[in-house]
Design an enzyme around this catalytic site. Structure first.
Site, PDB file in Angstrom:
ATOM      1  N   LYS A 220      -9.095  15.438  10.458  1.00 37.88           N
ATOM      2  CA  LYS A 220      -8.078  16.158   9.680  1.00 37.88           C
ATOM      3  C   LYS A 220      -8.205  15.927   8.182  1.00 37.88           C
ATOM      4  O   LYS A 220      -8.842  14.976   7.735  1.00 37.88           O
ATOM      5  CB  LYS A 220      -6.682  15.806  10.200  1.00 37.88           C
ATOM      6  CG  LYS A 220      -6.430  16.506  11.547  1.00 37.88           C
ATOM      7  CD  LYS A 220      -4.997  16.568  11.924  1.00 37.88           C
ATOM      8  CE  LYS A 220      -4.869  17.385  13.227  1.00 37.88           C
ATOM      9  NZ  LYS A 220      -3.550  17.271  13.823  1.00 37.88           N
ATOM     10  N   ARG A 254      -6.125  12.900  20.811  1.00 43.27           N
ATOM     11  CA  ARG A 254      -6.834  14.189  20.820  1.00 43.27           C
ATOM     12  C   ARG A 254      -8.000  14.078  19.849  1.00 43.27           C
ATOM     13  O   ARG A 254      -7.796  13.769  18.672  1.00 43.27           O
ATOM     14  CB  ARG A 254      -5.851  15.284  20.409  1.00 43.27           C
ATOM     15  CG  ARG A 254      -6.370  16.697  20.554  1.00 43.27           C
ATOM     16  CD  ARG A 254      -5.277  17.709  20.233  1.00 43.27           C
ATOM     17  NE  ARG A 254      -5.744  19.068  20.430  1.00 43.27           N
ATOM     18  CZ  ARG A 254      -6.397  19.762  19.518  1.00 43.27           C
ATOM     19  NH1 ARG A 254      -6.655  19.236  18.336  1.00 43.27           N
ATOM     20  NH2 ARG A 254      -6.801  20.998  19.776  1.00 43.27           N
TER      21      ARG A 254
HETATM   22  C1  9MG Z   1      -3.843  22.012  18.682  1.00 43.64           C
HETATM   23  N1  9MG Z   1      -3.702  20.838  17.837  1.00 43.64           N
HETATM   24  C2  9MG Z   1      -4.273  20.640  16.622  1.00 43.64           C
HETATM   25  N2  9MG Z   1      -3.894  19.444  16.139  1.00 43.64           N
HETATM   26  C3  9MG Z   1      -3.072  18.891  17.060  1.00 43.64           C
HETATM   27  C4  9MG Z   1      -2.345  17.695  17.136  1.00 43.64           C
HETATM   28  O1  9MG Z   1      -2.363  16.826  16.143  1.00 43.64           O
HETATM   29  N3  9MG Z   1      -1.617  17.440  18.228  1.00 43.64           N
HETATM   30  C5  9MG Z   1      -1.568  18.354  19.251  1.00 43.64           C
HETATM   31  N4  9MG Z   1      -0.801  18.037  20.314  1.00 43.64           N
HETATM   32  N5  9MG Z   1      -2.217  19.508  19.224  1.00 43.64           N
HETATM   33  C6  9MG Z   1      -2.956  19.775  18.149  1.00 43.64           C
END
Ligand code: 9MG
Length: 277
Positions: A220, A254
């Site tokens: 990110k 994730r």
């Molecule tokens: C789809 N998506 C993109 N970033 C995310 C994040 O930080 N958390 C979740 N649950 N989905 C995300």
């Protein structure tokens, strides 16, 4: 701790990785490389082989400023990938907010719905409630198109926690058992770097809900803001953030770089072996 995902139960006594599978030409970081069903299916098989416990399949980018797609285009992108993924030994999550896509994905056998809008679109809550799938409720301030313009909070941790508690309560009232619900502070979704870091430092506030906490930090912008690195060079930052989040109580991470994240979480879990979550 565990998360009931339809016919499967995810054991969260050790942290788990959710592998990102973007079936979009303008995703957070894939830049179109997995924009075809064939490539996306290959990506699913790859992240499963790398040790992902969950694969998260999405057809609409939520990156700041990304163009929205029609429901039919979203279905066209994700359904062939979901149909293959549900044949594999992995928990399959659909990354969507739309009730039509939720219903189609559930009918195809997905085990989890990952909704960055926390089931707030009309019909989304009911669609999940009519199933036995798990849901991840994420916090976002604003909309993907404008969320990074002027994020503002008086108390970012308190406001995010209150929102997620309210959404979890709405789910429970609709008949979704607590053991099917995970929560996510939504790093980067209507938050400055200061907000993101504060949420990570105070992750204990979300952990105290006793709902599994899922985090998405992989590649990110906040990593770019700290390191000055472009999106393709954020592996070290992503893995470091993943380890910090798990040390602060996150259960599910994730991630795009699944093998590296799995290794990092195994190291963290080995140090903490025997600690009760
Ligand atoms: C789809 N998506 C993109 N970033 C995310 C994040 O930080 N958390 C979740 N649950 N989905 C995300």
């Amino acid at each position: 701790m565990k998360l009931v995902c339809g016919s499967q139960t995810l054991d969260l006594s050790t942290p788990k990785v959710m592998g990102v599978v973007n079936v979009t030409p303008d995703s957070f970081s894939d830049g179109g490389a997995f924009a075809t069903a064939r490539d996306a299916i290959a990506r699913v098989e790859h992240v499963v082989a790398e040790g992902a416990a969950i694969v998260d399949i999405g057809g609409e980018s939520t990156r700041p400023g990304a163009a929205s797609v029609s429901v039919s285009e979203e279905l066209h992108r994700v359904m062939p990938v979901i149909e293959r993924a549900v044949q594999l030994p992995v928990i399959v999550s659909v990354d969507t907010s739309r009730p039509e896509v939720i219903r189609a994905a559930l009918a195809a056998g997905v085990h989890m719905v990952n909704d960055v809008r926390a089931l707030t679109l009309p019909g989304a809550l009911e669609a999940v409630a009519a199933s036995d799938a798990a849901v991840c409720l994420m916090h976002m301030q604003g909309k993907p198109g404008d969320m990074q313009d002027h994020p503002r909070y008086d108390d970012v941790v308190g406001e995010v926690a209150a929102y997620l508690a309210a959404r979890a309560l709405a789910c429970a009232e609709a008949g979704i058992a607590r053991e099917r619900i995970a929560i996510d502070p939504g790093f980067g979704f209507g938050k400055t770097l200061v907000h993101n870091l504060e949420l990570l430092r105070r992750l204990d506030v979300l952990v105290a809900t006793r709902l599994p906490v899922l985090v998405g930090l992989s590649r990110k912008r906040m990593i770019g803001a700290i390191t000055g690195r472009p999106v393709g060079e954020r592996l070290a930052g992503s893995v470091t953030f993943a380890a910090i989040a798990v040390l602060r109580g996150a259960c599910i991470v994730r991630a795009h770089d699944v093998a590296e994240t799995v290794d990092a979480l195994r190291v963290v879990a080995a140090v903490h072996e025997g600690e009760i979550r």
